[in-house]
Design an enzyme around this catalytic site. Sequence first.
Site, PDB file in Angstrom:
ATOM      1  CG  HIS A  55      35.414  19.730 -69.668  1.00  0.00           C
ATOM      2  ND1 HIS A  55      34.166  17.992 -68.081  1.00  0.00           N
ATOM      3  CD2 HIS A  55      34.376  19.324 -69.796  1.00  0.00           C
ATOM      4  CE1 HIS A  55      33.567  18.760 -68.131  1.00  0.00           C
ATOM      5  NE2 HIS A  55      33.042  19.491 -69.775  1.00  0.00           N
ATOM      6  CB  CYS A 110      24.642  19.230 -65.851  1.00  0.00           C
ATOM      7  SG  CYS A 110      26.243  18.327 -66.645  1.00  0.00           S
TER       8      CYS A 110
HETATM    9  N1  PMP Z   1      26.398  14.780 -72.311  1.00  0.00           N
HETATM   10  C1  PMP Z   1      27.372  13.382 -71.336  1.00  0.00           C
HETATM   11  C2  PMP Z   1      27.002  11.845 -71.324  1.00  0.00           C
HETATM   12  C3  PMP Z   1      28.057  13.789 -70.110  1.00  0.00           C
HETATM   13  O1  PMP Z   1      28.501  13.147 -69.352  1.00  0.00           O
HETATM   14  C4  PMP Z   1      28.442  15.204 -69.937  1.00  0.00           C
HETATM   15  C5  PMP Z   1      28.940  16.034 -69.114  1.00  0.00           C
HETATM   16  N2  PMP Z   1      28.282  15.681 -67.690  1.00  0.00           N
HETATM   17  C6  PMP Z   1      28.089  16.140 -71.343  1.00  0.00           C
HETATM   18  C7  PMP Z   1      27.202  15.454 -72.159  1.00  0.00           C
HETATM   19  C8  PMP Z   1      27.365  17.598 -71.275  1.00  0.00           C
HETATM   20  O2  PMP Z   1      29.082  17.889 -71.659  1.00  0.00           O
HETATM   21  P1  PMP Z   1      29.987  19.181 -71.410  1.00  0.00           P
HETATM   22  O3  PMP Z   1      30.178  19.891 -70.038  1.00  0.00           O
HETATM   23  O4  PMP Z   1      31.019  18.880 -72.459  1.00  0.00           O
HETATM   24  O5  PMP Z   1      28.416  19.659 -72.189  1.00  0.00           O
END
Ligand code: PMP
Length: 376
Positions: free
Chosen positions: A199, A320
Amino acid sequence: MIYLDYSATTPISFDVLDSYNKASKDFFANPNSLHGLGVKARELINSATKQISELFGVNETEIFYTSGATESNNLALIGTVFANQKRGNHIIVSKLEHPSIYGICSYLEKLGFEISYVNHTEDGLVDFEDLRQKMRSTTILVSICAVNSELGVRQPIKSIRQIIKKENPNVIFHSDMTQALGKISINLKDVDLASFSIHKIYGPKGIGILYKNVAVKMTPIIYGSNKENLIPGTPAVPLIAAAAKAIRLGIQDLDRKETFIRKLNERIVEELSLQPDILINSTKYAIPHILNISLLNIRPETFIHAMEEYEIYLGTNTACSSGEISSSVMALYDDKKRASTTIRISLSYLTTTEEITRFLNCFQIVYKRLNSLMED
Ligand code: PMP
């Protein structure tokens, strides 16, 4: 609408959506079924995996599908340390990882694994000497993010690998490449394990990839019906077909896209640097797609919502962990105020010069207004 939060997620490309829709309609059967429709679905997965492995320059058996980078990171860290714990219990990570890596580390710590956090230079690059010194005979895994999600700092993954392997060739090297794919060129020969999320590259949500070198031993972390499968369950055929398309399109023309984005980034930096009480947090090693700043007198949520009134969408430290202080800015500058007032402007090749002009105009208006409210 002006969307400047591309590092949190990207809009799905219509071409990718077409692949998703076509696979959903024409290949709906369970690829684990033995009948002809199941075989057709399995063949579609196989051809998507072949395409992805060719684009990545790796073997088809080294590609695993997950639900996203969080799951890839979990499998990469937990799966390898469980499988290799006879060799030791020590893990090294950087101080500029995604929060998901720290979440996994604190889980592993509770189980008795020891975590070391490698220092970095003032520009955010891993300190090679510190990495050398932190390596122990019991070290089993090193995990270093290729491009930091908050500041955009890009690590010299190839040199880091050389240091690790020179100290101890058995140490497994993982890199979270979520923010690198589709922005800079990557070489999977430099790592043993790598995490990706589709995504972030104009693909659908709910699909990620773990690259695992064939030599790396890994214990499953999810158990199901098929014992041989590292990731059991019914494969997400449409998401896998869409992932292959998103990667193929996403890694095209990277240099041209980067040059264009760099110009936009430089324009924003030039203008915002003139403002009082704004600090630029991204360093000279940051990729231009991610620009992190601190507005010292304004709460990030307040600023983001005020910009939203102009239909301009910005990010805070990382989608996140919105609302918390930026762990990367804290690690780099050791300044709580700076780390709790960060805004992330993330750009795409889809961003236009006109959008940046409007963004800068609105920024000035909102910044002045909120600053004057602070003075009252
Ligand atoms: N690692 C990094 C460096 C990210 O930028 C992100 C997304 N913010 C993630 C992991 C987590 O990805 P996902 O949303 O696909 O779980």
